[in-house]
Design a protein around this motif. Structure first.
Motif, PDB file in Angstrom:
ATOM      1  N   LEU A  11      -0.806  47.173  20.728  1.00 47.95           N
ATOM      2  CA  LEU A  11       0.943  48.803  21.619  1.00 47.95           C
ATOM      3  C   LEU A  11       1.304  47.861  22.658  1.00 47.95           C
ATOM      4  O   LEU A  11       1.254  46.849  22.631  1.00 47.95           O
ATOM      5  CB  LEU A  11       0.392  49.167  22.076  1.00 47.95           C
ATOM      6  CG  LEU A  11      -1.363  50.696  21.524  1.00 47.95           C
ATOM      7  CD1 LEU A  11      -1.406  51.017  22.019  1.00 47.95           C
ATOM      8  CD2 LEU A  11      -0.332  50.952  20.592  1.00 47.95           C
ATOM      9  N   GLN A  15       4.254  50.605  27.393  1.00 48.81           N
ATOM     10  CA  GLN A  15       4.933  51.204  26.972  1.00 48.81           C
ATOM     11  C   GLN A  15       3.902  52.760  28.548  1.00 48.81           C
ATOM     12  O   GLN A  15       2.805  51.565  28.870  1.00 48.81           O
ATOM     13  CB  GLN A  15       3.598  51.429  25.813  1.00 48.81           C
ATOM     14  CG  GLN A  15       5.183  51.372  24.625  1.00 48.81           C
ATOM     15  CD  GLN A  15       4.764  51.938  23.482  1.00 48.81           C
ATOM     16  OE1 GLN A  15       3.665  52.442  22.993  1.00 48.81           O
ATOM     17  NE2 GLN A  15       5.641  51.667  22.702  1.00 48.81           N
ATOM     18  N   ASP A  87       4.953  58.134  26.230  1.00 48.40           N
ATOM     19  CA  ASP A  87       4.431  57.067  25.176  1.00 48.40           C
ATOM     20  C   ASP A  87       3.655  57.447  23.934  1.00 48.40           C
ATOM     21  O   ASP A  87       3.720  57.346  22.663  1.00 48.40           O
ATOM     22  CB  ASP A  87       4.780  55.423  25.009  1.00 48.40           C
ATOM     23  CG  ASP A  87       6.524  55.458  26.364  1.00 48.40           C
ATOM     24  OD1 ASP A  87       7.197  55.450  25.653  1.00 48.40           O
ATOM     25  OD2 ASP A  87       5.979  54.792  26.814  1.00 48.40           O
ATOM     26  N   CYS A 136       9.037  56.458  23.726  1.00 47.72           N
ATOM     27  CA  CYS A 136       9.620  55.678  22.964  1.00 47.72           C
ATOM     28  C   CYS A 136       8.404  56.035  21.340  1.00 47.72           C
ATOM     29  O   CYS A 136       7.377  55.502  21.427  1.00 47.72           O
ATOM     30  CB  CYS A 136       9.540  54.514  23.149  1.00 47.72           C
ATOM     31  SG  CYS A 136      10.306  53.488  22.580  1.00 47.72           S
ATOM     32  N   ASN A 137       8.695  56.286  20.322  1.00 48.41           N
ATOM     33  CA  ASN A 137       8.031  56.463  19.524  1.00 48.41           C
ATOM     34  C   ASN A 137       6.776  57.446  19.795  1.00 48.41           C
ATOM     35  O   ASN A 137       5.810  56.785  19.243  1.00 48.41           O
ATOM     36  CB  ASN A 137       7.809  55.286  18.603  1.00 48.41           C
ATOM     37  CG  ASN A 137       8.782  54.041  17.978  1.00 48.41           C
ATOM     38  OD1 ASN A 137       9.935  54.695  17.736  1.00 48.41           O
ATOM     39  ND2 ASN A 137       8.179  53.138  18.342  1.00 48.41           N
ATOM     40  N   ARG A 181       4.706  62.065  16.788  1.00 49.60           N
ATOM     41  CA  ARG A 181       3.640  61.835  15.855  1.00 49.60           C
ATOM     42  C   ARG A 181       2.289  62.843  16.388  1.00 49.60           C
ATOM     43  O   ARG A 181       2.132  62.053  17.376  1.00 49.60           O
ATOM     44  CB  ARG A 181       3.640  60.693  15.093  1.00 49.60           C
ATOM     45  CG  ARG A 181       4.329  60.770  13.915  1.00 49.60           C
ATOM     46  CD  ARG A 181       3.920  58.681  13.513  1.00 49.60           C
ATOM     47  NE  ARG A 181       4.177  58.050  14.117  1.00 49.60           N
ATOM     48  CZ  ARG A 181       2.593  57.545  14.764  1.00 49.60           C
ATOM     49  NH1 ARG A 181       1.393  57.773  14.104  1.00 49.60           N
ATOM     50  NH2 ARG A 181       2.306  56.851  15.848  1.00 49.60           N
ATOM     51  N   SER A 241      -0.182  53.555  17.487  1.00 49.61           N
ATOM     52  CA  SER A 241       0.541  51.905  16.765  1.00 49.61           C
ATOM     53  C   SER A 241       1.792  52.727  16.266  1.00 49.61           C
ATOM     54  O   SER A 241       1.281  52.997  15.824  1.00 49.61           O
ATOM     55  CB  SER A 241      -0.212  51.081  16.615  1.00 49.61           C
ATOM     56  OG  SER A 241      -0.697  51.100  15.199  1.00 49.61           O
ATOM     57  N   ASP A 242       2.494  51.076  15.884  1.00 53.97           N
ATOM     58  CA  ASP A 242       3.767  51.705  14.922  1.00 53.97           C
ATOM     59  C   ASP A 242       3.522  51.239  14.014  1.00 53.97           C
ATOM     60  O   ASP A 242       3.579  51.761  12.628  1.00 53.97           O
ATOM     61  CB  ASP A 242       4.376  50.173  15.472  1.00 53.97           C
ATOM     62  CG  ASP A 242       5.588  50.809  16.839  1.00 53.97           C
ATOM     63  OD1 ASP A 242       5.652  51.865  16.924  1.00 53.97           O
ATOM     64  OD2 ASP A 242       6.513  49.884  17.181  1.00 53.97           O
ATOM     65  N   ALA A 243       2.110  50.262  13.390  1.00 54.26           N
ATOM     66  CA  ALA A 243       0.992  50.548  12.426  1.00 54.26           C
ATOM     67  C   ALA A 243       0.749  52.083  11.674  1.00 54.26           C
ATOM     68  O   ALA A 243       1.275  51.946  10.166  1.00 54.26           O
ATOM     69  CB  ALA A 243      -0.023  49.215  12.203  1.00 54.26           C
ATOM     70  N   ALA A 245       3.351  54.516  11.804  1.00 53.88           N
ATOM     71  CA  ALA A 245       4.671  55.138  11.751  1.00 53.88           C
ATOM     72  C   ALA A 245       4.500  55.933  10.728  1.00 53.88           C
ATOM     73  O   ALA A 245       5.258  56.945  10.878  1.00 53.88           O
ATOM     74  CB  ALA A 245       5.980  53.882  12.248  1.00 53.88           C
ATOM     75  N   TYR A 246       4.490  55.903   9.539  1.00 50.42           N
ATOM     76  CA  TYR A 246       4.436  57.063   8.706  1.00 50.42           C
ATOM     77  C   TYR A 246       3.177  58.011   8.291  1.00 50.42           C
ATOM     78  O   TYR A 246       2.758  58.279   7.339  1.00 50.42           O
ATOM     79  CB  TYR A 246       4.648  56.172   7.355  1.00 50.42           C
ATOM     80  CG  TYR A 246       5.661  57.593   6.412  1.00 50.42           C
ATOM     81  CD1 TYR A 246       6.412  57.735   6.169  1.00 50.42           C
ATOM     82  CD2 TYR A 246       4.602  57.405   4.884  1.00 50.42           C
ATOM     83  CE1 TYR A 246       7.561  58.877   5.188  1.00 50.42           C
ATOM     84  CE2 TYR A 246       5.015  58.065   4.171  1.00 50.42           C
ATOM     85  CZ  TYR A 246       6.448  58.503   4.446  1.00 50.42           C
ATOM     86  OH  TYR A 246       7.461  59.623   3.875  1.00 50.42           O
ATOM     87  N   SER A 248       1.252  61.123  10.079  1.00 49.80           N
ATOM     88  CA  SER A 248       1.369  62.392  10.737  1.00 49.80           C
ATOM     89  C   SER A 248       0.128  63.455  10.562  1.00 49.80           C
ATOM     90  O   SER A 248       0.668  63.659   9.079  1.00 49.80           O
ATOM     91  CB  SER A 248       2.528  62.849  11.249  1.00 49.80           C
ATOM     92  OG  SER A 248       2.519  63.679  12.541  1.00 49.80           O
TER      93      SER A 248
END
Length: 262
Positions: A11, A15, A87, A136-137, A181, A241-243, A245-246, A248
């Protein structure tokens, strides 16, 4: 014995991560893994839990019982003064009382378990949403349980509350999209103080469990052992994490394959 390594999930340093229930076994493992990655961490937990648990230096703590809506509001007001954005938020707080059949459980005990495991989490999500929108995200991870998906005798109120938490996760994911998410992790048996009465209720992290035969449970798990806290911390960090990101609206079961046996 091979176990999870939460440190392999990265991460961004700096954050702000909020862990509600960060003193219990799983919550503490999440806090330690995040602290190792130099995140800013806030913990909301019961006063007695914060007194018992030695947290890493620099962790911001707020004492609150999430069964009390007013205490939740005050906790998030204090959090906003400390740092304006979040975050990531992990909801790990919750407990189950002594095993009791639904036929005999009284209304007060039932409502208390629902308040601790479902309504309190909703209150936290409601209060956190304005702060998450400044993050952030941003992402939320709720900690559920595999018990919500099986007929575990004696766990009726807890199972019902966590099944509601799974539904909350999916609905909130739809309503908070696309900015925030929302996912859940549903552990199987994990060897923490939860098995010995609960950390917030003074339960020990070692010794004989009150409500589970560990050896008998491990014999039923395809991967051959009961879970440990790090086994759950790693998937939680992944979903933050951004890993992920898709991803949810999902409930990720982490149980060594036990759910397919049960």
């Amino acid at each position: 014995m091979q176990q999870a390594n939460p440190g392999c999930i990265t991460l961004p340093a700096g954050q702000h991560l909020l862990v509600v229930g960060g003193c219990g076994g799983i919550g503490h493992a999440i806090v330690q893994a995040a602290h190792a990655q130099q995140l800013h961490i806030s913990v909301i937990d019961l006063p007695q839990s914060l007194k018992r648990r030695a947290l890493p230096a620099g962790i911001h703590t707020v004492a609150a019982d999430i069964r009390d809506p007013a205490a939740v509001r005050e906790a998030f007001q204090a959090l906003a003064q400390h740092r304006p954005g979040i975050d990531g938020m992990v909801n790990v707080a919750g407990y189950t009382g002594p095993l009791q059949d639904l036929e005999g459980i009284d209304a007060a005990a039932f409502e208390d378990i629902l308040q601790a495991n479902l309504r309190g989490v909703l209150d936290c999500c409601q209060q956190a949403m304005p702060l998450l929108r400044q993050g952030c995200n941003p992402a939320i991870v709720n900690v559920s349980t595999g018990i919500a998906s099986i007929g575990a005798a004696g766990y009726g109120a807890y199972a019902i509350a966590k099944a509601g938490l799974n539904a909350l996760t999916r609905v909130l994911a739809a309503e908070a999209a696309p900015l925030v998410r929302v996912n859940a992790v549903a552990p199987g048996g994990v060897d923490t103080a939860f098995l010995r009465g609960g950390y917030g209720q003074g339960g020990s992290e070692d010794g004989k469990p009150l409500r589970l035969d560990v050896d008998a449970y491990a014999a039923r798990v395809p991967l051959g052992r009961i879970g440990v806290a790090d086994d759950i911390a790693a998937p939680v960090l992944f979903l933050l994490s951004d890993a992920a990101a898709y991803i949810s609206g999902q409930v990720l079961h982490v149980n060594g394959g036990a759910l397919m046996r049960d």
